[in-house]
Design an enzyme around this catalytic site. Structure first.
Site, short mmCIF file in Angstrom:
data_model
loop_
_atom_site.label_atom_id
_atom_site.label_comp_id
_atom_site.label_asym_id
_atom_site.label_seq_id
_atom_site.Cartn_x
_atom_site.Cartn_y
_atom_site.Cartn_z
N SER A 145 48.89 117.94 74.37
CA SER A 145 48.36 119.23 73.97
C SER A 145 49.45 119.94 73.17
O SER A 145 50.62 119.55 73.23
CB SER A 145 48.03 120.06 75.23
OG SER A 145 47.83 121.42 74.95
N TYR A 159 49.65 122.97 84.01
CA TYR A 159 49.12 122.26 82.85
C TYR A 159 50.22 121.99 81.83
O TYR A 159 50.38 120.86 81.35
CB TYR A 159 47.99 123.08 82.23
CG TYR A 159 47.40 122.47 80.98
CD1 TYR A 159 46.47 121.45 81.07
CD2 TYR A 159 47.77 122.93 79.71
CE1 TYR A 159 45.91 120.88 79.91
CE2 TYR A 159 47.23 122.37 78.56
CZ TYR A 159 46.30 121.35 78.67
OH TYR A 159 45.75 120.79 77.54
#
Length: 254
Positions: A145, A159
């Site tokens: 990401s 995350y």
């Protein structure tokens, strides 16, 4: 869709295969002639994904928990049993966790994100790489990401931690695999129009328009945008590329 070489005879394995990125990547690979195994924890979601892909005879669906070692071994074994090989591994499954400051995150929630995003990705490599090594070829695409390159504005420390881990995992796996003829790269999307971003928007209480305005191209990525990058990295068009981190972020980290 861009045109790459015919992938007929190639076999691809996709985790998170029932999600937006997984289905888009499966469709792109199928369009080039590949056979595809999609893996997800939800049997119902897998059934819907297979239907959306046209219930092709070149698709198999495998229900598995990617954080469970025996499930990972099984999904790899079932893919090899069906196709005889694994040429492309889109190591894609992941969860976003809760939106909350680090000090307000529950340890159990942190452990869940790490178990799925890091342990699950590592286990996938642990069992897929020997198959590719035996073939002397293969391409792995790990989903990280922009949160694996920069902390970003949202308070999602589990995350972000997990996605930075994927960046490091990609680099060491690429170093270890190059001599075996296997390439390993990671992709780093900005927000994509998927369920995950719906969840993050809700958790943060931030409207989509506000997040999209921080992206120079002015919009979220579509799953198909990301699928084109996956297809490139899966193909021999990227045959001299390994250990790389590919931003697909509309200029967000420029």
């Amino acid at each position: 869709m861009a045109t790459y070489e015919d992938l007929s005879g190639k076999a691809a394995l996709i985790t998170g295969g029932a999600g937006g990125l997984g289905v888009a990547a499966a469709a792109a690979l199928l369009a080039q002639g590949a056979r595809v195994a999609i893996v997800d924890i939800s049997a119902d979601a897998l059934a819907a994904a297979v239907e959306s892909l046209g219930a092709s005879e070149r698709v198999i669906a495998i229900t598995a928990d990617i954080s469970d070692e025996q499930d990972v071994k099984r999904y790899v074994d079932e893919t090899v049993a069906a196709f005889g090989r694994i040429d492309v591994f889109f190591n894609n499954a992941g969860v976003e966790g809760k939106v909350a400051p680090l000090v307000d995150q529950a340890v159990a929630d942190f452990d869940r994100v790490i178990a799925i995003n890091v342990r699950g990705s590592w286990l996938g490599l642990h069992y897929v790489l020997p198959v590719m090594y035996a073939q002397g070829s293969g391409s792995v695409i790990n989903t990280s990401s922009i949160g694996g390159l920069s902390a970003g504005p949202l308070p999602v420390s589990p995350y972000v931690t997990s996605k930075f881990a994927i960046t490091g995992l990609t680099r060491i796996a690429a170093q270890e695999s190059a001599a075996k003829g296997v390439r390993v790269n990671s992709i780093h999307p900005s927000p994509v129009t998927t369920r995950m971003m719906d969840s993050l928007e809700e958790g943060a209480g931030v409207p989509r328009e506000a997040i999209a305005s921080s992206i120079p191209l002015g919009r979220y990525a579509a799953p198909e945008d990301v699928a084109e990058l996956v297809l490139f990295l899966a193909s021999d068009a990227s045959s001299f590329i390994t250990g790389s981190q590919y931003r697909i972020d509309g200029g967000m980290l420029s």
